[in-house]
Design a protein around this motif. Structure first.
Motif: not given
Length: 373
Positions: A84-85, A48-52, A335-336, A32-33
């Motif tokens: 910064n992604w 936070q997005v990456e941590e999910t 998101v998680h 899922f994106m």
């Protein structure tokens, strides 16, 4: 630089376990994106997005062209540096947004529409969509297509896919970067013959990946399943398959079962801002008074930052107090939830137990067309 490997197909369904190599990292599918339309996830930092567990995010060509403009993003070093992604990014062509505008003029060359801020006339066609996306620099970019509204007549849909196929050829000619994978988009409304013809014609063009578009425009889950059922078999097995704009957990799992690999939707963060949170037992509306003294986490089985540290009562308070933190914590959780669901899905396909997993997941989730709201 861009390679898709099919690792396993579930023994009892068409569910696929794959691995997609891109210039900015590996994507394990099904995936899922999360959607960061304006080069930002609403109420979430990139960390936070990456941590999910997010492996790839989606941004939008139409909106970034309007603001801040692809030229500025390119000067900043491209979309990855600008926001910064460091992981993969997919950009939508803008077709869905343009065709959903109330005042537009569709021609054989493309679409004329008004700038939503200053009212200036803008033209977007295949060459323009490619130039914008080449400048933005996402790993995966989408062909410019005509998104067919629902309902539509067979005659209208047939003429529309003719245009979409001509535009797809023009996109291939205009695409200038070898470090970006261009996906074709299958249209055809709910008509099986048109979906088949469009898929076959696009496959002959040999795109590195394929999407099914026009399935999140109000047709409902049953028609969605039918469209995927009679489209997916005509897409190459050795290339990734992306179902655009889908959706709810039940939509995703039904589509995984039918052979789709990639999904995106604004639902997790949009629902989060309205206090609707997904759990393994269904949806919760945390503004409801029943949660005022509920000191359990949102989902006791969830390991996200929100559930490890806060209670339903606290989130209920945040929403009532109109605190920004309510949207942040809820977005992190939702998101998680989606990405954890996809991790469980991948593991089930590896074990050849996807159908049993889906039945168990949806049974526990309580899917019957309504959640706990």
């Amino acid at each position: 630089m861009f390679q898709f490997t099919l690792l396993n197909t579930d023994s009892e369904s068409a569910a696929r376990r794959g691995r997609l190599q891109t210039p900015h990292g590996v994507i394990e599918t099904p995936i899922f994106m999360p959607v960061g339309t304006h080069a930002a996830m609403k109420a979430m930092t990139p960390a936070q997005v990456e941590e999910t567990g997010a492996q790839i995010i989606l941004s939008n060509t139409y909106h970034l062209h309007l603001r801040p403009g692809e030229g500025l993003v390119e000067k900043a070093g491209g979309l990855h540096a600008f926001m910064n992604w460091k992981k993969p990014i997919l950009t939508d062509s803008g077709g869905f947004q343009v065709f959903s505008l109330p005042k537009k003029k569709i021609t054989e060359e493309g679409v004329f529409f008004k700038h939503e801020v200053n009212g200036n006339e803008i033209f977007l066609g295949p060459a323009e969509a490619m130039a914008i996306q080449n400048a933005l620099g996402a790993d995966i970019i989408m062909a410019f297509d005509e998104c067919i509204p629902y309902p539509a007549t067979h005659d209208y849909a047939a003429k529309s896919i003719g245009k979409t196929l001509r535009w797809a050829e023009n996109c291939l000619k205009a695409h200038k970067r070898k470090d970006q994978a261009l996906f074709g988009i299958v249209q055809g409304s709910v008509y099986d013959d048109l979906r088949r013809d469009c898929a076959k014609a696009l496959t002959a063009m040999d795109f590195p990946g394929y999407a099914i578009g026009g399935v999140s425009v109000g047709e409902g889950l049953e028609l969605l399943k039918k469209v995927v059922d009679y489209t997916a078999p005509f897409l190459p097995e050795n290339k990734p398959r992306y179902l655009m704009g889908v959706g709810l957990p039940e939509d995703i799992l039904e589509s995984v079962e039918r052979g789709m690999d990639m999904f995106d939707c604004v639902i997790p963060t949009r629902y989060a801002r309205s206090a609707t949170l997904f759990t393994s037992r269904g949806k919760l509306r945390l503004t409801h008074r029943r949660y005022r003294r509920d000191f359990y986490p949102v989902d006791a089985s969830c390991s996200c930052y929100c559930c490890r540290n806060f209670t339903r009562a606290y989130l209920h308070h945040l929403f009532n107090a109109n605190e920004i933190l309510s949207a942040i914590l809820s977005a992190i959780h939702n998101v998680h939830f989606y990405l954890d669901m996809m991790a469980q899905t991948r593991a089930a396909i590896e074990r050849n137990e996807f159908k049993a997993f889906k039945a168990q997941f949806l049974g526990r989730y309580g899917f019957s067309g309504a959640g706990d709201e």
